[in-house]
Motif scaffolding. Structure first.
Motif, short mmCIF file in Angstrom:
data_model
loop_
_atom_site.label_atom_id
_atom_site.label_comp_id
_atom_site.label_asym_id
_atom_site.label_seq_id
_atom_site.Cartn_x
_atom_site.Cartn_y
_atom_site.Cartn_z
N ASP A 107 -46.73 19.08 -4.12
CA ASP A 107 -47.22 17.99 -3.85
C ASP A 107 -48.54 17.55 -4.84
O ASP A 107 -48.43 16.22 -5.11
CB ASP A 107 -48.08 17.95 -2.66
N PRO A 108 -49.24 18.53 -5.39
CA PRO A 108 -49.93 17.94 -6.37
C PRO A 108 -49.39 17.53 -7.89
O PRO A 108 -50.25 16.62 -8.64
CB PRO A 108 -50.90 19.28 -6.80
N TYR A 109 -48.35 17.68 -7.78
CA TYR A 109 -47.62 17.33 -9.03
C TYR A 109 -46.71 16.18 -8.78
O TYR A 109 -46.22 15.66 -9.93
CB TYR A 109 -47.04 18.65 -9.79
N SER A 157 -46.00 12.42 -6.66
CA SER A 157 -46.40 11.70 -5.52
C SER A 157 -45.26 11.00 -4.64
O SER A 157 -43.96 11.51 -5.20
CB SER A 157 -47.14 10.42 -6.43
N HIS A 190 -44.06 18.46 3.03
CA HIS A 190 -44.42 18.95 1.69
C HIS A 190 -43.34 19.02 0.89
O HIS A 190 -42.25 19.84 1.33
CB HIS A 190 -45.11 20.35 1.86
#
Length: 452
Positions: free
Chosen positions: A115-117, A119, A140
């Motif tokens: 998820d952090p990498y 969108s 996720h």
């Protein structure tokens, strides 16, 4: 006497001394500046060589990151992932994940979220829906698609001619097609499973109790990946929405209909052989012993090399249902124990989503891509408008219109094993209702372990 000449010599010596002293440390420092990532992947066939091509291109763009491959044979890879991830091995950074295991690896803490990498918009705009959905667990994004797969119906044209049967509309050596023409065939001329049985009964050649030509055969006999399309066509799922309920799903009326139809292939109509393994199945079609073969796109090259006069048509569906095709392949995830997750994410972005990385993988492996951009490029490229490369155009249509991923459940391995043994029993004559009811009970026992 401290002359200016002496001072010049001394300064020159000192500069030389410090330069020479610094060189080894600079060299040593640069040698150890790169972050080394360890990737667990397959050692089978062309995999290591294909990934090394991507690694070379990635490292050229990212000289501060080095990739080392830890390769294992197919079965050993799964076993090793289990051992090393349970131990939270910090020397593993990236894992090649067989896609139906995403949920299992996620719930057990093997994978770090992506998820952090990526969108939500980036995910949906990069990969076809069936592929990115298969990489999700509880909303996720846990693993990115490396490629996908699709299913076709292969027709032996000689056997159809000999039997006086008109084959379905498909892709043949006699024509050049565009994507739009292929889409029209898939949307309007797809055969039903009922038509397959009708043709297969006429194609089957049996004399004195011995069958020399079989009307129909599945590629991966009795396996979930191959047969899930039967239930999907009837709108059925194998497990409940929670991924952990089998009763009422695995043995639903729709799946009972599909299982009965499957059993009848071998026991009532006798148009498919019983004593053939998935490894042996493609050889029957390649040897001219099967008229209709349902199998993966990887068989196109095999049958071409075998010299079979064949065509490629869309995978069938039940006339009371809808078209549905099997899909899914390998994804790439970050080990939760990795100490270099940001660097690992850069490699995933290159390999799985960049134009350069995905093109290298497709050219090396030839497997159906998962990115929308690469599918669009294939669809407009003239070299994919002639046989047998035009099969990719059909794969493009199926991937974006009929593909259904396998069930998202943390107990996928148990589901796959019980499915295979159940449908093998049905193939060998066990009553479908009895088989499905018993399997659903056994599955719910396994599922209960994940509900505690």
């Amino acid at each position: 006497m401290n002359t200016s000449a002496d001072r010049f010599v001394r300064r020159s010596y000192l500069r030389w001394f410090w330069l020479m002293a610094a060189l080894p440390w600079c060299a040593l420092g640069s040698a150890y500046a790169a972050t080394v990532l360890h990737l667990m992947t397959l050692s089978d066939n062309t995999w290591p060589g294909s990934i090394k091509k991507q690694v070379t291109a990635f490292e050229a763009q990212n000289p501060d990151i080095k990739i080392e491959l830890d390769t294992y044979p197919f079965r050993n890879l799964f076993e090793t992932i289990e051992v090393r991830m349970k131990a939270q091995d910090k020397d593993v950074d990236l894992i090649c994940v067989d896609v139906p295991l995403v949920a299992s690896y996620s719930v057990r803490g093997f994978l770090a979220s992506l998820d952090p990498y990526f969108s939500k918009d980036q995910i949906e705009q990069t990969w076809i829906k069936a592929s990115w959905q298969a990489g999700m667990y509880k909303d996720h994004f846990m693993a990115a698609p490396m490629n996908t797969s699709t299913q076709f119906m292969f027709i032996n044209r000689k056997l159809f001619r000999d039997a006086g049967i008109e084959p379905p509309k498909g892709l043949t050596p006699d024509q050049t097609v565009t994507y739009d023409q292929v889409a029209q065939i898939a949307a309007n001329d797809r055969w039903t499973w009922e038509q397959v049985v009708d043709a297969a009964r006429k194609l089957t050649k049996t004399e004195n109790g011995r069958t020399d030509v079989w009307g129909f055969e599945f590629d991966q006999v009795s396996r979930l990946y191959q047969l899930q399309c039967l239930g999907d066509s009837l709108g059925a799922t194998l497990v409940g929405p929670d991924g952990l309920t089998a009763q009422g799903y695995f043995n639903s009326p729709a799946w009972l209909k599909a299982a009965q139809w499957y059993g009848d292939l071998f026991n009532k109509w006798k148009i498919s052989p019983k004593n053939v393994t998935p490894d042996e199945s493609p050889s029957l079609f390649a040897g001219g012993k099967v008229g209709i073969f349902a199998g993966g796109e990887w068989n196109v090259g095999r049958f071409k090399e075998a010299g079979v006069d064949f065509e490629v048509a869309p995978i069938p569906y039940f006339k009371e249902g809808k078209p549905a095709s099997g899909t899914g392949s390998w994804h790439l995830g970050i080990a939760k124990s990795s100490q270099h997750q940001a660097e690992a994410a850069k490699f995933i972005q290159f390999l799985c989503s960049s134009e350069a990385g995905t093109a290298i993988w497709f050219e090396a492996q030839g497997q159906s891509p998962a990115t929308i951009a690469l599918w669009n490029k294939i669809s407009s490229d003239p070299k994919f408008h002639t046989f047998p490369n035009d099969a990719y155009l059909l794969g493009d249509y199926e991937a974006q219109h009929t593909a259904v991923p396998r069930p998202l459940t943390p107990a996928y391995l148990q589901l796959e094993d019980i499915f295979a043994s159940t449908y093998e029993d049905i193939r060998n004559g066990v009553d479908p209702k009895e088989a499905l009811d018993g399997a659903a009970q056994r599955l719910d026992v396994f599922f209960a372990q994940f509900k505690r």
